[in-house]
Every structure is written in C-alpha cells, then in structure tokens.
Design a protein around this motif. Sequence first.
Motif, PDB file in Angstrom:
ATOM      1  N   SER A 165       0.856  -1.189   0.000  1.00 16.41           N
ATOM      2  CA  SER A 165       0.000   0.000   0.000  1.00 16.41           C
ATOM      3  C   SER A 165       0.891   1.238   0.000  1.00 16.41           C
ATOM      4  O   SER A 165       2.097   1.134  -0.142  1.00 16.41           O
ATOM      5  N   GLY A 166       0.301   2.398   0.234  1.00 19.83           N
ATOM      6  CA  GLY A 166       1.032   3.664   0.181  1.00 19.83           C
ATOM      7  C   GLY A 166       2.206   3.777   1.126  1.00 19.83           C
ATOM      8  O   GLY A 166       3.134   4.530   0.866  1.00 19.83           O
ATOM      9  N   ALA A 167       2.210   3.057   2.219  1.00 18.88           N
ATOM     10  CA  ALA A 167       3.309   3.151   3.176  1.00 18.88           C
ATOM     11  C   ALA A 167       3.886   1.792   3.561  1.00 18.88           C
ATOM     12  O   ALA A 167       4.791   1.719   4.368  1.00 18.88           O
ATOM     13  N   TYR A 168       3.393   0.705   2.963  1.00 21.96           N
ATOM     14  CA  TYR A 168       3.783  -0.645   3.391  1.00 21.96           C
ATOM     15  C   TYR A 168       4.406  -1.472   2.266  1.00 21.96           C
ATOM     16  O   TYR A 168       3.884  -1.510   1.153  1.00 21.96           O
ATOM     17  N   PHE A 169       5.501  -2.135   2.618  1.00 18.30           N
ATOM     18  CA  PHE A 169       6.119  -3.153   1.768  1.00 18.30           C
ATOM     19  C   PHE A 169       5.891  -4.502   2.428  1.00 18.30           C
ATOM     20  O   PHE A 169       5.803  -4.604   3.653  1.00 18.30           O
ATOM     21  N   ALA A 170       5.828  -5.547   1.621  1.00 20.06           N
ATOM     22  CA  ALA A 170       5.705  -6.909   2.149  1.00 20.06           C
ATOM     23  C   ALA A 170       7.063  -7.368   2.673  1.00 20.06           C
ATOM     24  O   ALA A 170       8.109  -6.946   2.183  1.00 20.06           O
ATOM     25  N   TYR A 171       7.014  -8.232   3.660  1.00 23.43           N
ATOM     26  CA  TYR A 171       8.244  -8.849   4.157  1.00 23.43           C
ATOM     27  C   TYR A 171       7.966 -10.297   4.517  1.00 23.43           C
ATOM     28  O   TYR A 171       6.824 -10.727   4.619  1.00 23.43           O
ATOM     29  N   VAL A 172       9.039 -11.060   4.687  1.00 21.07           N
ATOM     30  CA  VAL A 172       8.944 -12.437   5.153  1.00 21.07           C
ATOM     31  C   VAL A 172       9.185 -12.392   6.651  1.00 21.07           C
ATOM     32  O   VAL A 172      10.219 -11.896   7.112  1.00 21.07           O
ATOM     33  N   TRP A 204       9.663 -13.752  10.619  1.00 26.54           N
ATOM     34  CA  TRP A 204      10.607 -14.691  11.235  1.00 26.54           C
ATOM     35  C   TRP A 204      10.112 -16.129  11.149  1.00 26.54           C
ATOM     36  O   TRP A 204      10.887 -17.072  11.178  1.00 26.54           O
ATOM     37  N   SER A 205       8.801 -16.319  10.993  1.00 31.67           N
ATOM     38  CA  SER A 205       8.204 -17.651  10.898  1.00 31.67           C
ATOM     39  C   SER A 205       8.189 -18.195   9.469  1.00 31.67           C
ATOM     40  O   SER A 205       7.821 -19.339   9.248  1.00 31.67           O
ATOM     41  N   GLY A 206       8.556 -17.347   8.494  1.00 35.09           N
ATOM     42  CA  GLY A 206       8.517 -17.746   7.089  1.00 35.09           C
ATOM     43  C   GLY A 206       7.225 -17.371   6.396  1.00 35.09           C
ATOM     44  O   GLY A 206       7.053 -17.651   5.214  1.00 35.09           O
ATOM     45  N   ASP A 207       6.307 -16.734   7.119  1.00 35.22           N
ATOM     46  CA  ASP A 207       5.036 -16.302   6.545  1.00 35.22           C
ATOM     47  C   ASP A 207       5.167 -14.909   5.942  1.00 35.22           C
ATOM     48  O   ASP A 207       6.073 -14.154   6.276  1.00 35.22           O
ATOM     49  N   ALA A 208       4.211 -14.550   5.092  1.00 35.93           N
ATOM     50  CA  ALA A 208       4.160 -13.226   4.495  1.00 35.93           C
ATOM     51  C   ALA A 208       3.502 -12.241   5.456  1.00 35.93           C
ATOM     52  O   ALA A 208       2.554 -12.584   6.164  1.00 35.93           O
ATOM     53  N   ASN A 209       4.015 -11.017   5.470  1.00 36.07           N
ATOM     54  CA  ASN A 209       3.441  -9.958   6.278  1.00 36.07           C
ATOM     55  C   ASN A 209       3.822  -8.635   5.636  1.00 36.07           C
ATOM     56  O   ASN A 209       4.456  -8.619   4.583  1.00 36.07           O
ATOM     57  N   CYS A 210       3.457  -7.521   6.257  1.00 31.82           N
ATOM     58  CA  CYS A 210       3.850  -6.220   5.719  1.00 31.82           C
ATOM     59  C   CYS A 210       4.172  -5.269   6.861  1.00 31.82           C
ATOM     60  O   CYS A 210       3.755  -5.477   7.992  1.00 31.82           O
ATOM     61  N   SER A 211       4.931  -4.237   6.517  1.00 28.11           N
ATOM     62  CA  SER A 211       5.365  -3.265   7.522  1.00 28.11           C
ATOM     63  C   SER A 211       5.582  -1.920   6.849  1.00 28.11           C
ATOM     64  O   SER A 211       5.763  -1.851   5.628  1.00 28.11           O
ATOM     65  N   ASN A 212       5.590  -0.871   7.688  1.00 21.51           N
ATOM     66  CA  ASN A 212       5.801   0.458   7.120  1.00 21.51           C
ATOM     67  C   ASN A 212       7.209   0.571   6.556  1.00 21.51           C
ATOM     68  O   ASN A 212       8.146  -0.032   7.045  1.00 21.51           O
ATOM     69  N   ALA A 213       7.326   1.326   5.492  1.00 18.16           N
ATOM     70  CA  ALA A 213       8.569   1.430   4.732  1.00 18.16           C
ATOM     71  C   ALA A 213       9.729   1.976   5.551  1.00 18.16           C
ATOM     72  O   ALA A 213      10.890   1.717   5.231  1.00 18.16           O
ATOM     73  N   SER A 214       9.440   2.713   6.612  1.00 19.05           N
ATOM     74  CA  SER A 214      10.530   3.292   7.405  1.00 19.05           C
ATOM     75  C   SER A 214      10.999   2.379   8.532  1.00 19.05           C
ATOM     76  O   SER A 214      11.941   2.707   9.240  1.00 19.05           O
ATOM     77  N   GLY A 215      10.367   1.222   8.685  1.00 22.84           N
ATOM     78  CA  GLY A 215      10.835   0.253   9.670  1.00 22.84           C
ATOM     79  C   GLY A 215      12.072  -0.465   9.156  1.00 22.84           C
ATOM     80  O   GLY A 215      12.253  -0.654   7.962  1.00 22.84           O
ATOM     81  N   ALA A 216      12.949  -0.876  10.052  1.00 25.85           N
ATOM     82  CA  ALA A 216      14.176  -1.573   9.648  1.00 25.85           C
ATOM     83  C   ALA A 216      13.952  -3.083   9.673  1.00 25.85           C
ATOM     84  O   ALA A 216      13.527  -3.632  10.687  1.00 25.85           O
ATOM     85  N   ASN A 217      14.214  -3.728   8.555  1.00 29.87           N
ATOM     86  CA  ASN A 217      14.127  -5.180   8.427  1.00 29.87           C
ATOM     87  C   ASN A 217      15.380  -5.704   7.748  1.00 29.87           C
ATOM     88  O   ASN A 217      16.187  -4.945   7.207  1.00 29.87           O
ATOM     89  N   GLY A 218      15.501  -7.019   7.722  1.00 22.81           N
ATOM     90  CA  GLY A 218      16.653  -7.654   7.102  1.00 22.81           C
ATOM     91  C   GLY A 218      16.656  -7.487   5.589  1.00 22.81           C
ATOM     92  O   GLY A 218      15.610  -7.305   4.963  1.00 22.81           O
ATOM     93  N   VAL A 219      17.856  -7.553   5.021  1.00 25.50           N
ATOM     94  CA  VAL A 219      18.047  -7.458   3.580  1.00 25.50           C
ATOM     95  C   VAL A 219      18.777  -8.729   3.145  1.00 25.50           C
ATOM     96  O   VAL A 219      19.877  -9.008   3.602  1.00 25.50           O
ATOM     97  N   ARG A 220      18.143  -9.492   2.261  1.00 25.49           N
ATOM     98  CA  ARG A 220      18.652 -10.792   1.808  1.00 25.49           C
ATOM     99  C   ARG A 220      18.733 -10.776   0.280  1.00 25.49           C
ATOM    100  O   ARG A 220      17.777 -11.140  -0.405  1.00 25.49           O
TER     101      ARG A 220
END
Length: 181
Positions: free
Chosen positions: A148-155, A157-173
């Motif tokens: 959406s306008g502020a959210y990217f999808a991420y994987v 820790w459980s391996g499931d799909a989810n989403c978070s705001n773009a300014s949050g820090a997540n892993g890069v693989r």
Amino acid sequence: MKVIREIKVKTEKPEVGDRIKIKFPKRNYMATAIKDEGDGMIFLFDEYLDEAHPMNRENSTDGGYEASEVRKFLRALTDVFPKKLRKRMVPFENGDMLRLLTITEFCGVDKDFNSCDGQIEWMKDRRHRIASRKGKEYECGWTSTVVSGAYFAYVAWSGDANCSNASGANGVRPAFKILYP
C-alpha cells in the motif's frame, strides 16, 4: 555413527541447493542456488546482511522498490562484491545485479496475501524462507513488493508473508544470477 557431510565439488553448472561462499572484505556469507532459469542460476543469501535497513527513511512506497533506498544500497553493494563472482553475474530485468525477491517468489502470495502462482519451488519449504542476521535469531526481511502507500511486504521470522511500514528496519537478503558458461 553415520553422519552426512557436505563436500566441495567444482562445477560450471550449479544445481538447486548448491551453496557458494561470498567473500567480502570484513565478512563472508553463504548463498544457495534456488532457481534454474535455463541460462543461469538465481542464488539467494542464506542469511540477512549484518545491518537491518528501512526500505525508505520516509514512510512511503512512492516509486516502489525501484525508487527505494534499499535498492540504492544493493546497487552500491554490487561494487564490493567479489570480482571473480561479479564477472559471472548478469543483471536482472531492471538492470540490477542484486535484488530482493518478491513476496510471490518467497511465499506464493500476491500483494494482498492471496495465494497465487509464481513461488520459487525451493521456497515452498518454509525453512528456506526463514533467515537470521548476525547477532539475532530469526529475523524479518524485506521483499520488493509494495502492499500500500506506506507498506512493503516482508517475510516474517516464521517464514510467513506480512507487511510493515517502509521506514521500519528489516533484514536485507539479496538475490543474484550467475550465467552458465
């Protein structure tokens, strides 16, 4: 006692599941061959890079992954990739040598988290979607999919799909493609 050991094999054409070492100046990473594309093999880092990153510092998905700060970071990382390996790498459709997988490639869902085709066969095993980061157990990691306008999808820790705001820090693989000779 019976044990199973990995052995090193020299080959010009890796198979899905083969792993290679990527030697950076300060740290080594492992990457696994996850998808044969006929002319080459897509590899994915086995773990996230040492530092988590926001997709964008501003909480926005404007321009999608193509305009994201993570993409710019990966483009710079290409320059310090080992030369021997970089010579065999080929760019993806967008011209980048390194990229993030999509949520579909990882989890087999679309941007609305509905099941769809396109999941990489290797990723159908949840264990292959789960990764960690140096000093952290099981981490969440970005995909290139805008939700959406502020959210990217991420994987998650459980391996499931989810989403978070773009300014949050997540892993890069990162993923990259090696061309067959």
